[in-house]
Write an enzyme that holds these catalytic residues in place. Structure first.
Site, mmCIF file in Angstrom:
data_model
loop_
_atom_site.group_PDB
_atom_site.id
_atom_site.type_symbol
_atom_site.label_atom_id
_atom_site.label_comp_id
_atom_site.label_asym_id
_atom_site.label_seq_id
_atom_site.Cartn_x
_atom_site.Cartn_y
_atom_site.Cartn_z
ATOM 1 N N HIS A 155 -4.079 15.085 -8.608
ATOM 2 C CA HIS A 155 -3.833 13.633 -8.721
ATOM 3 C C HIS A 155 -2.993 13.143 -7.533
ATOM 4 C CE1 HIS A 155 -5.031 13.918 -13.056
ATOM 5 N NE2 HIS A 155 -4.464 15.114 -12.896
ATOM 6 N N SER A 276 -3.482 3.417 19.842
ATOM 7 C CA SER A 276 -3.719 2.009 19.515
ATOM 8 C C SER A 276 -3.600 1.197 20.791
ATOM 9 C CB SER A 276 -2.682 1.547 18.499
ATOM 10 O OG SER A 276 -2.496 0.152 18.590
ATOM 11 N N LYS A 282 1.274 4.865 18.277
ATOM 12 C CA LYS A 282 0.256 5.292 17.315
ATOM 13 C C LYS A 282 -0.492 6.546 17.745
ATOM 14 C CE LYS A 282 -0.967 3.867 13.902
ATOM 15 N NZ LYS A 282 -1.766 2.677 13.535
ATOM 16 N N GLU A 289 -11.379 9.948 10.144
ATOM 17 C CA GLU A 289 -11.784 8.684 9.523
ATOM 18 C C GLU A 289 -13.286 8.498 9.694
ATOM 19 O OE1 GLU A 289 -9.156 5.594 11.054
ATOM 20 O OE2 GLU A 289 -7.501 6.996 10.866
#
Ligand code: ARG
Length: 456
Positions: A155, A276, A282, A289
């Protein structure tokens, strides 16, 4: 004039042609189409349609067409509707009217099914090999992290400690089953449709078994209606690919999370992360992804094809032309993704200190319950008593291991001073030594099994 133009007084409308043509994408089948045509030409000799000399001319003419495609010198003409018509048109230009004998007894319906099955077989093998590369990377990293502890989650809440190799290998087995599924999909595709004609079979005495053998199929189709009509081999492959995509997506999600600074377990190599345009600090996990994102497309390709197939009347319908881009797209996605994911795993920075620091004593609550069970208490009561201890520790603002013995004994009288020995992450992991468990001893056996699965 189209190849089938005889009964038409007027040429096809330009817009319909644009809609109808598949050459833009099915030219990828040129190798398979040419191999299938060469096999068919040889079979036509056996059937008495072509002399050996005519077949030789056709086979070597097709060899020339193959060369043109390989060297990217093949010139498409406006009437080249699909790969089959394009190859035949060019063949006839090269060898003359004898080229017009090739299509005797054959239809584009059995031809396209043959081509696409062959292509699908090759694609399953390629993806299988790339999945294997990723499995090898997982095994390599697991070899070095058999005693590296990390939190295990259910979970997404801290659950019990595990070793990093165990987490890595969990994906190994998913990919192993994906490879098994691709082998099955490949073998189910390896059934020759050629000789089915448009739908009813062919009157020619072609040796279908010989063609199957020549082309690398393991058997011939038993029903011509079925074999020009069904694309279950595509659906099955798309399913195997979609499920592999789901596994890669889940791997991606874990790596994204664990490389977030809040976790800090992993750091992606500079070469496999991105920055970024605005925020200089970043470090994004783009390849993972994209694994997550592309899995959506893989699922879409499967459901799209199933929807295309479900209402079709018997035998070939043009709807089936929609099968190709779905499979091409899924294969292209995985061919682009898998080498990068493999490199991500090979180069992944691993921070054992951060993983260890993320272990919380509460993750040993099960071990504390096991202590009571060892004293003879039924597990359900032990669970309840330890739950009370966890609550008492939270109320007192203390780590579970620092709870004074009397308080612990207030939760259950069977707690004694040696209960503290449960608070040992390494011991906890060592104790889970059932086959397939996270104990280093069990993981060593798992690694061995993984290595032999790679050889198998
Ligand atoms: N381009 C077609 C396809 O991909 C080839 C088969 C065409 N058959 C026909 N009867 N129009 O499905």
């Amino acid at each position: 004039m189209a190849l089938w133009g005889g009964r038409f007084a007027e040429p096809t409308d330009e817009d319909l042609r644009t809609l109808n043509d598949s050459i833009g994408f099915d030219r990828r089948l040129y190798r398979e189409d040419i191999a299938g045509s060469q096999a068919w030409a040889r079979a036509l000799v056996g059937a008495g349609i072509l002399s050996q000399d005519e077949a030789d001319q056709i086979v070597s003419g097709l060899q020339q067409v193959l060369k043109e495609f390989d060297q990217a010198t093949f010139e498409l003409q406006p009437g080249d509707e699909d790969i089959h018509t394009a190859v035949e048109r060019r063949l006839t230009e090269l060898v003359g009217p004898v080229g017009g004998k090739l299509h005797t007894g054959r239809s584009r319906n059995d031809q396209v099914a043959t081509d696409f099955r062959l292509w699908c077989m090759g694609a399953c093998e390629t993806i299988g090999a790339r999945l294997r590369d990723l499995q090898e990377a997982l095994v390599q990293r697991a070899t070095d992290h058999q005693v590296t502890l990390m939190p295990g989650y259910t979970h997404l809440q801290p659950a019990q400690p595990v070793v990093l190799a165990h987490w890595l290998l969990s994906f190994f087995w998913m990919l192993q089953r994906d490879r098994d599924r691709l082998v099955v999909a490949r073998n189910n595709a390896a059934v020759l449709p050629l000789g089915s004609g448009a739908l009813a079979g062919t009157p020619l005495a072609v040796d279908r078994h010989a063609m199957a053998q020549e082309l690398g199929f393991t058997s011939i189709s038993q029903n011509s209606l079925d074999s020009v009509s069904d694309r279950d081999f595509v659906a099955e492959t798309l399913f195997a690919l979609a499920l592999a995509g789901v596994h890669l997506s889940r791997l991606g999600e874990d790596v994204i999370l664990y490389s977030n600074p809040l976790f800090g377990f992993f750091a992606l190599d500079d070469r496999y992360s991105t920055g970024s345009s605005l925020m200089p600090q970043k470090r994004n996990a783009d390849p993972l992804e994209l694994a997550r994102g592309k899995s959506g497309r893989l699922i879409g390709n499967l459901s799209g094809l199933l929807a295309t197939m479900k209402g079709l009347p018997t035998a070939y319908n043009k709807d089936l032309q929609e099968d190709k881009e779905a499979l091409f797209d899924s294969i292209d996605a995985l061919n682009a993704l898998l080498p990068v994911l493999t490199a991500v795993i090979h180069t992944l920075g691993i921070n054992p200190d951060r993983m260890r620091a993320a272990l919380d004593e509460e993750m040993l609550a099960t071990d504390l319950a096991d202590y009571l069970v060892a004293q003879g208490l039924p597990f359900r009561e032990a669970h309840h008593a330890v739950g009370a201890a966890v609550r008492a520790a939270a109320d007192a603002g203390l780590p579970l291991s620092q709870l004074p013995l009397p308080t612990l004994q207030g939760c259950h009288a069977l707690f004694a001073a040696d209960a503290r020995e449960a608070f040992d992450f390494d011991k906890s992991v060592r104790s889970r030594d059932s086959a397939g468990g996270t104990a280093p001893a069990a993981v060593a056996k798992q690694l061995e099994a993984a290595r032999s699965a790679l050889e198998g």
